[in-house]
Design a protein around this motif. Structure first.
Motif, PDB file in Angstrom:
ATOM      1  N   ALA A  44      39.026  31.693  37.407  1.00  0.00           N
ATOM      2  CA  ALA A  44      38.943  32.770  36.450  1.00  0.00           C
ATOM      3  C   ALA A  44      40.304  33.526  36.155  1.00  0.00           C
ATOM      4  N   LYS A  48      43.068  33.851  33.191  1.00  0.00           N
ATOM      5  CA  LYS A  48      43.263  34.867  32.726  1.00  0.00           C
ATOM      6  C   LYS A  48      44.845  35.249  32.723  1.00  0.00           C
ATOM      7  N   ARG A 290      42.773  27.159  26.385  1.00  0.00           N
ATOM      8  CA  ARG A 290      42.288  27.677  27.642  1.00  0.00           C
ATOM      9  C   ARG A 290      40.897  26.974  27.761  1.00  0.00           C
ATOM     10  N   PRO A 291      40.497  26.520  28.917  1.00  0.00           N
ATOM     11  CA  PRO A 291      39.148  25.833  29.119  1.00  0.00           C
ATOM     12  C   PRO A 291      38.194  26.954  29.622  1.00  0.00           C
ATOM     13  N   VAL A 292      37.013  26.773  29.183  1.00  0.00           N
ATOM     14  CA  VAL A 292      35.850  27.594  29.505  1.00  0.00           C
ATOM     15  C   VAL A 292      35.293  27.070  30.916  1.00  0.00           C
ATOM     16  N   ASN A 294      32.325  27.001  33.490  1.00  0.00           N
ATOM     17  CA  ASN A 294      30.753  27.501  33.398  1.00  0.00           C
ATOM     18  C   ASN A 294      30.153  27.300  34.840  1.00  0.00           C
ATOM     19  N   GLU A 362      40.007  23.599  21.386  1.00  0.00           N
ATOM     20  CA  GLU A 362      39.216  24.805  21.783  1.00  0.00           C
ATOM     21  C   GLU A 362      37.723  24.830  22.105  1.00  0.00           C
ATOM     22  N   GLY A 363      37.379  25.345  23.250  1.00  0.00           N
ATOM     23  CA  GLY A 363      36.028  25.279  23.479  1.00  0.00           C
ATOM     24  C   GLY A 363      35.340  24.222  24.684  1.00  0.00           C
ATOM     25  N   SER A 364      36.304  23.442  25.063  1.00  0.00           N
ATOM     26  CA  SER A 364      35.956  22.458  26.084  1.00  0.00           C
ATOM     27  C   SER A 364      35.619  23.262  27.433  1.00  0.00           C
ATOM     28  N   THR A 365      34.821  22.635  28.233  1.00  0.00           N
ATOM     29  CA  THR A 365      34.295  23.631  29.396  1.00  0.00           C
ATOM     30  C   THR A 365      34.021  22.483  30.512  1.00  0.00           C
TER      31      THR A 365
END
Length: 787
Positions: A44, A48, A290-292, A294, A362-365
């Motif tokens: 993370a 960032k 930026r990947p999310v 989880n 965008e939104g790939s996790t």
């Protein structure tokens, strides 16, 4: 993580590209040795930092990083008190300048720049030392005259002495008497002293010190006695210059040595910042997001593009694995993209866990994997006497020893290289074991038994690389939840294999296998048909939303015009009342005069006032009441008698339109109202009313506006007739406040369209015009924007 996995997945190539983006040797070293982290908190923070660097890069005018050298050896010498050379001091200065640039360029910004600004604020630099070095050192080998007053004075004296010596030597060269003794008329240097070349036989004619001779012995290099003392003085000055330069370098080195500890820290901070900004740069270059990360073990890559494939050729792949699924079996024909998809998943995991953005929507996790394992490709080794199967099994055994619940395991061509029945059994056993451990497994295979197992087993799911049965070409799209066929028979047939051979091949296959493949092919065709229907439905939905949006825009425009008309009518009514009041006051004044008049005079005045009142009353009535219009009674529409091109009136919208198509089985009629094409029920239509043209005045203007159509139909007119109608129509539309109208002239030969458009170019009410777009009538309609 294993370096061999990095090579198989292409992560080593990503590190090389990252290294090329760095600006310093220490940063380049960090890039080429970059390692993914398996700790969620660390990942993370890495992402960032990259996001902050991207924000600074995109928002700042100047890039906050610059190149610098790894000067750890120089710092060691400074700590020992040694003097550095010009080149070494310039490298120290460059490090100070890099620290200053990063310190100034990376400022804290709430919510945007926090971690990097914390690092940058610990950078140290010395502005005075930067200024002193830049002033004192011109290049890696030259100290400036202005480095010190003493050095400047010494060099001035050296220059003066040089000039004096050259002048004395040139006087000898210019002498006609001595010119015959010289081999050449030039001044040269030997052992740091000025000399002239003299012929051997005239040695005695030029008294002085010999400083050598030519290789042939025919020339002696003599320092004439007249300049020996001057040369001695010059040598003394040069020694003084060397000592002053050494003093200056030592002084600068002493100043630089005071910050050795801080500079060592600067190297570490700047190298890391260089790496972070290189990550941001490569992300911008790849159009990555930026990947999310989880904690639900969700894997969703949206339109992922493999970063090592040419951007113009790569086909995006979407991988969407439900959190209840641990193992995804990917099937499909050879060269269909199975292995590339497998590598894409692994590479994205390594990139994300290294703080790199991934080239996907965008939104790939992704979850954070504790380790990544891969058995991809044929690693047959002749030297180790390993077959393809043995090589695969060696890798799988290693994976089984180390993979756990947090691992990502990528297995290519499970069960290949040995007996199909045994290979299938081993593959199922390995996949089941890894699934039971909770590892995330992505495996490719051609075996139907594995596909069938994945259909019923818990935590298993099938996916297939799409294959177009019509073109017999792969589309490289991954279809989730569907097992694919290998399509060997279809491909072989396309390549020219005879049907009887293909039929014979099918006879050797088990009936249940043929039935399974047939079901897979049927399912694929059904899915493709469903996809096409869904796409068409989405397009129709989009068109419906656009039409609804246009209708709302028209309604809003009509409402705004109505409100403006009401406001204007109120203003006109107020003016009429005020005018009437003023005129009545005048009448009353006339009436008061009768009190002072004789009876006959009063009678005449009264009649005059009464006539004036009646006259004013009639004028006010004409102002208040709109002029009457000759209107033919509305005729109900008979749907059977409707004709394409007929003009009608839309009751609910209060607008005129032209029929584009006859009623369908639901009674819907397609009509063109201005620039819009609408579907209206025939019960909402009536025959267009014929209105008598009248000039609009005062308060009647707002009522007339509602009667002007959004379009005019000129079908059947010649050019002269059409221009008369267009002129009248544009006058009415302009007075009604319309902003955009349509002239329907049809396509035909183009003569009518050309004549109308030529006329529009000079019309005073026209701001611009264009041909109709798709859905507006295209070349058969001209859309006019009024001033």
């Amino acid at each position: 993580m294993d370096e061999r996995v990095f090579q198989k997945l292409g992560f080593d190539k990503i590190r090389e590209r990252l290294q090329a983006k760095t600006l310093s040797a220490p940063g380049a070293e960090l890039a080429i040795t970059l390692q993914p982290s398996g700790e969620p908190a660390a990942v993370a923070n890495l992402l960032k930092e990259t996001a902050e660097a991207e924000h600074i890069t995109m928002a700042s005018v100047a890039y906050p990083m610059m190149g610098f050298d790894d000067i750890k050896e120089e710092l060691g010498r400074l700590r020992a008190g040694a003097a550095l050379s010009c080149a070494e001091l310039l490298r120290v200065c460059r490090l100070h300048k890099a620290a200053k640039r990063a310190y100034k360029g990376i400022q804290p910004e709430a919510g945007q720049v926090e971690r990097l600004s914390e690092m940058a604020k610990d950078l140290w630099y010395d502005d005075i030392l930067i200024s002193r070095i830049e002033q004192a050192i011109l290049s890696e080998e030259e100290v400036a005259d202005n480095a010190s007053p003493t050095l400047r004075d010494i060099r001035r004296k050296i220059k003066s002495e040089n000039a004096a010596i050259r002048e004395k030597l040139n006087s000898i060269l210019r002498s006609k008497e001595k010119a015959a003794y010289l081999q050449e008329g030039i001044v040269t240097m030997r052992e740091g002293r000025f000399v002239i070349p003299v012929k051997q036989e005239y040695r005695a004619q030029i008294p002085g010190l010999v400083h050598g001779q030519s290789s042939s012995g025919a020339t002696l290099f003599i320092e004439p006695m007249g300049i020996v003392e001057a040369n001695n003085h010059l040598r003394i000055l040069e020694e003084e210059e060397k000592r002053e330069i050494a003093r200056i370098l030592q002084e600068l080195s002493d100043i630089a040595g005071a910050g050795v500890t801080e500079l060592r820290q600067d190297i570490e901070i700047l190298a890391y910042l260089d790496l972070v900004f290189a990550k941001a740069s490569i992300g911008i270059e790849m159009r990555a997001f930026r990947p999310v990360m989880n904690t639900e073990q969700r894997i969703q890559i949206l339109a992922g593009r493999h970063p090592l494939i040419d951007a113009d050729k790569v086909i995006p792949v979407t991988v969407d694995v439900r959190k209840e699924v641990n193992t995804l079996i990917i099937t499909g024909p050879n060269t269909g993209g199975k292995t590339v998809t497998l590598k894409l998943i692994g590479l994205f995991a390594l990139m994300a866990q290294s703080g790199l953005f991934v080239p996907a929507t965008e939104g790939s996790t992704l979850p954070v994997f504790s380790d990544v394992f891969a058995d991809i490709g044929d690693e047959q080794s002749i030297e180790q006497s390993l077959s393809t199967f043995s090589s695969h099994m060696k890798n799988i055994i290693y994976i089984l020893r180390h993979a756990d619940a947090g691992s990502l395991v990528l297995l290519d061509e499970m069960g290949a290289g040995t007996d199909p029945e045994e290979g299938t059994a081993l593959a199922l056993a390995v996949l089941s074991e890894l699934t039971d451990r909770g590892a995330h497994v992505f495996a490719t295979t051609h075996y139907s038994e594995i596909k069938a197992y994945a259909m019923t087993a818990d935590r298993f799911e099938n996916a297939s690389m799409e294959f177009d049965p019509n073109s017999l070409q792969p589309t490289f799209r991954l279809i989730m939840g569907v097992a694919g066929a290998s399509n060997a028979f279809l491909i072989s047939k396309r390549l020219g294999l005879k049907n009887d051979i293909i039929d014979r091949a099918k006879a050797f296959m088990r009936e249940e296998r043929l039935e399974f493949d047939s079901l897979m092919l049927h399912a694929e065709r059904t899915r493709r048909d469903a996809d096409q229907r869904m796409q068409r439905a989405l397009e129709l939905e989009k068109q419906a939303k656009e039409a609804e949006k246009k209708i709302k825009a028209v309604e809003k425009d009509l409402e705004e015009r109505r409100e403006k008309a009401i406001a204007k009518a109120r203003q006109e009514a107020y003016e009429i009342v005020r005018q009437a009041k003023d005129e009545m006051e005048q009448v009353l004044k006339e009436a008061r005069k009768t009190r002072r008049q004789t009876e006959s005079e009063a009678t005449k005045t009264t009649e005059k006032v009464r006539a004036e009142v009646n006259k004013k009353q009639e004028r006010l009535k004409r102002q208040i009441e709109p002029p009457k219009r000759a209107v033919s009674p509305a005729a109900k529409i008979d749907p059977k008698k409707l004709r394409v091109g007929e003009e009608v009136h839309i009751i609910s919208l209060g607008a005129d339109a032209v029929v584009q198509s006859l009623p369908d089985n639901k009674g819907l009629v397609s009509v063109q109202a201005g620039i819009m094409t609408l579907n209206i029920h025939y019960s909402d239509l009536q025959a267009k009313q014929v209105t008598a043209r009248k000039v609009m005045r005062t308060s009647s203007v707002s009522l007339e506006r509602k009667m002007v159509s959004l379009s005019i139909n000129l079908h059947g007119y010649n050019v002269e007739e059409a221009l008369i109608e267009v002129d009248k129509y544009l006058d009415d539309a302009f007075l009604a406040g319309l902003k955009e109208v349509s002239i329907i002239h049809g396509k035909g030969t183009g003569v009518l369209r050309s004549g109308i458009q030529q006329y529009l170019r000079k019309h005073p009410h026209v701001s611009s015009f264009r041909a109709g777009k798709y859905g507006e009538g295209e070349g058969g309609v001209t859309v006019v924007t009024l001033k």
